[in-house]
Design an enzyme around this catalytic site. Structure first.
Site, PDB file in Angstrom:
ATOM      1  N   ARG A  51       0.840  -1.213   0.000  1.00 12.51           N
ATOM      2  CA  ARG A  51       0.000   0.000   0.000  1.00 12.51           C
ATOM      3  C   ARG A  51       0.871   1.257   0.000  1.00 12.51           C
ATOM      4  O   ARG A  51       0.584   2.237  -0.703  1.00 12.51           O
ATOM      5  CB  ARG A  51      -0.940   0.003   1.205  1.00 12.51           C
ATOM      6  CG  ARG A  51      -1.930   1.168   1.234  1.00 12.51           C
ATOM      7  CD  ARG A  51      -2.977   1.002   2.313  1.00 12.51           C
ATOM      8  NE  ARG A  51      -2.399   1.110   3.646  1.00 12.51           N
ATOM      9  CZ  ARG A  51      -3.101   0.916   4.768  1.00 12.51           C
ATOM     10  NH1 ARG A  51      -4.387   0.581   4.714  1.00 12.51           N
ATOM     11  NH2 ARG A  51      -2.536   1.047   5.947  1.00 12.51           N
ATOM     12  N   LYS A 150      -2.592   6.983   1.447  1.00 13.75           N
ATOM     13  CA  LYS A 150      -2.387   7.265   2.872  1.00 13.75           C
ATOM     14  C   LYS A 150      -1.325   8.355   2.955  1.00 13.75           C
ATOM     15  O   LYS A 150      -0.153   8.099   3.181  1.00 13.75           O
ATOM     16  CB  LYS A 150      -1.971   6.002   3.605  1.00 13.75           C
ATOM     17  CG  LYS A 150      -2.172   6.096   5.118  1.00 13.75           C
ATOM     18  CD  LYS A 150      -2.037   4.746   5.783  1.00 13.75           C
ATOM     19  CE  LYS A 150      -2.024   4.833   7.275  1.00 13.75           C
ATOM     20  NZ  LYS A 150      -3.294   5.235   7.904  1.00 13.75           N
ATOM     21  N   GLU A 183     -16.118   6.410   6.328  1.00 13.74           N
ATOM     22  CA  GLU A 183     -15.282   5.765   7.354  1.00 13.74           C
ATOM     23  C   GLU A 183     -15.154   6.693   8.560  1.00 13.74           C
ATOM     24  O   GLU A 183     -15.726   7.774   8.567  1.00 13.74           O
ATOM     25  CB  GLU A 183     -13.885   5.450   6.791  1.00 13.74           C
ATOM     26  CG  GLU A 183     -13.107   6.655   6.282  1.00 13.74           C
ATOM     27  CD  GLU A 183     -11.752   6.279   5.721  1.00 13.74           C
ATOM     28  OE1 GLU A 183     -11.181   5.250   6.137  1.00 13.74           O
ATOM     29  OE2 GLU A 183     -11.251   7.029   4.859  1.00 13.74           O
TER      30      GLU A 183
HETATM   31  C1  LIG Z   1      -8.440   7.293   7.308  1.00 13.86           C
HETATM   32  C2  LIG Z   1      -8.133   5.900   7.783  1.00 13.86           C
HETATM   33  N1  LIG Z   1      -9.018   4.929   7.548  1.00 13.86           N
HETATM   34  C3  LIG Z   1      -8.799   3.654   7.959  1.00 13.86           C
HETATM   35  C4  LIG Z   1      -7.645   3.323   8.638  1.00 13.86           C
HETATM   36  C5  LIG Z   1      -7.444   1.890   9.062  1.00 13.86           C
HETATM   37  O1  LIG Z   1      -6.533   1.309   8.139  1.00 13.86           O
HETATM   38  P1  LIG Z   1      -5.602   0.111   8.646  1.00 13.86           P
HETATM   39  O2  LIG Z   1      -6.519  -1.013   9.063  1.00 13.86           O
HETATM   40  O3  LIG Z   1      -4.751  -0.231   7.454  1.00 13.86           O
HETATM   41  O4  LIG Z   1      -4.783   0.659   9.785  1.00 13.86           O
HETATM   42  C6  LIG Z   1      -6.665   4.315   8.864  1.00 13.86           C
HETATM   43  C7  LIG Z   1      -5.346   3.959   9.493  1.00 13.86           C
HETATM   44  N2  LIG Z   1      -5.400   4.285  10.872  1.00 13.86           N
HETATM   45  C8  LIG Z   1      -4.680   5.257  11.528  1.00 13.86           C
HETATM   46  C9  LIG Z   1      -3.786   6.102  10.911  1.00 13.86           C
HETATM   47  C10 LIG Z   1      -3.096   7.049  11.693  1.00 13.86           C
HETATM   48  C11 LIG Z   1      -3.315   7.133  13.071  1.00 13.86           C
HETATM   49  C12 LIG Z   1      -4.238   6.280  13.622  1.00 13.86           C
HETATM   50  C13 LIG Z   1      -4.507   6.377  15.100  1.00 13.86           C
HETATM   51  O5  LIG Z   1      -5.579   5.887  15.524  1.00 13.86           O
HETATM   52  O6  LIG Z   1      -3.639   6.903  15.815  1.00 13.86           O
HETATM   53  C14 LIG Z   1      -4.935   5.359  12.882  1.00 13.86           C
HETATM   54  C15 LIG Z   1      -6.918   5.618   8.452  1.00 13.86           C
HETATM   55  O7  LIG Z   1      -6.016   6.605   8.675  1.00 13.86           O
END
Ligand SMILES: Cc1ncc(COP(=O)(O)O)c(CNc2cccc(C(=O)O)c2)c1O
Length: 291
Positions: A51, A150, A183
């Site tokens: 990713r 991301k 989301e």
């Molecule tokens: C906008 C967004 N949506 C979904 C997720 C979940 O994706 P993953 O299952 O690959 O982690 C994310 C990623 N999650 C994310 C990114 C940055 C900080 C934090 C935090 O909670 O501190 C969380 C994210 O930033």
């Protein structure tokens, strides 16, 4: 002492600095990954790196190392910090340039790997579930800044966090431009109705979460039907169960949305079963730091 990886070197926290002319700092011109280590296993590291490199290609950022070298650098940084359970923040910025927006004045992308201890949701929060709201701030539209990238541009997400905080809750949902649920500020959403799981399709305008994919894999393996299709706030309100997924959040139940109680107002049985399976998977599926 904690060591941070910067462009091939390990530095201490005090030494870990970027230039004020770094375009990641000046304009959010960069990308990142949040990854977790469970009992020495870096969960789905390859999927995170895939990713990352997709995000890089999408913004024409040329990462100065191969995927294999990046994987090795992540694993070595965890080992250097001698951690078995950790949260990894992998950041690639466009690097130092002049004060213009022009990314073509930046010639040295910065590769930074931070390894930290992880904060968890406590068991009570898992059982009670989160109270969340929907906020007016919409998710970035895919034809402006695609949420699949991301990027370091997290102001959209931060504005949501601000609105949640002002409303006295810890997390909030964003809709997309058409009013469908996209989301949370840092996590994906699932709803369960009559034993079927639903999650927004990736084209709708959300990050393709690694945890989201893992939960879809687990649910299908357990025999549940999982449908990736748009749904609205109404569908969330009348769901039997709702939960959020993310590397930091893992699988966290939602018990109230915009004042509507979800199911019986605490974590549902399928959500709990999925979390149990997830907690097994995270120890196996990935790359071992201490083989
Ligand atoms: C906008 C967004 N949506 C979904 C997720 C979940 O994706 P993953 O299952 O690959 O982690 C994310 C990623 N999650 C994310 C990114 C940055 C900080 C934090 C935090 O909670 O501190 C969380 C994210 O930033």
């Amino acid at each position: 002492k904690r060591y941070i990886y910067m462009n091939g070197e390990y530095v201490t926290e005090e030494e870990a600095k970027v230039s004020v002319f770094d375009h990641g700092f000046l304009y959010g011109d960069g990308i990142f990954e949040g990854i977790r280590v469970y009992s020495g296993n870096v969960f789905r590291l390859k999927e995170h790196i895939d990713r990352l490199y997709d995000s890089a290609k999408s913004i024409l950022l040329d990462i100065p190392m191969s995927k294999e070298e990046m994987i090795e650098s992540v694993v070595n940084t965890v080992r250097k910090n001698n951690l078995k359970d950790a949260y990894i923040r992998l950041v690639i910025s466009r690097g130092k340039g002049n004060l213009s927006l022009d990314p073509f004045t930046c010639h040295h992308p910065q590769v930074i790997i931070i390894v930290d201890k992880i904060k968890l949701f406590n068991e009570e929060m898992h059982e009670k579930g989160l109270k969340i709201i929907t906020v007016p701030t919409r998710r970035n539209t895919p034809d402006a800044l695609n949420p699949k990238i991301k990027s370091l541009n997290y102001l959209n997400n931060i504005l949501v966090k601000i609105e949640a905080h002002l409303a006295g809750v810890s997390e909030a949902l964003m809709l997309n431009g058409e009013g469908y649920v996209a989301e949370g500020s840092g996590d994906n959403i699932f709803i369960i109705k009559n034993g079927k799981l639903y999650t927004p399709p990736s084209y709708l305008g959300a990050l393709e979460g690694i945890t989201r994919q893992a939960i879809m894999d687990i649910a299908r393996r357990l025999g549940f039907e999982v449908l990736e299709q748009p749904f609205t706030r109404h569908d969330v309100f009348v769901a039997d169960e709702v939960f959020l997924t993310g590397t930091a959040a893992e699988v966290i139940a939602v018990s109230e949305v915009d004042g509507r109680m979800i199911g019986n107002g605490s974590r549902g049985p399928i959500t709990k079963a999925l979390l149990n399976e997830f907690q097994k998977l995270v120890k196996e599926d990935g790359i071992q730091v201490y083989p």
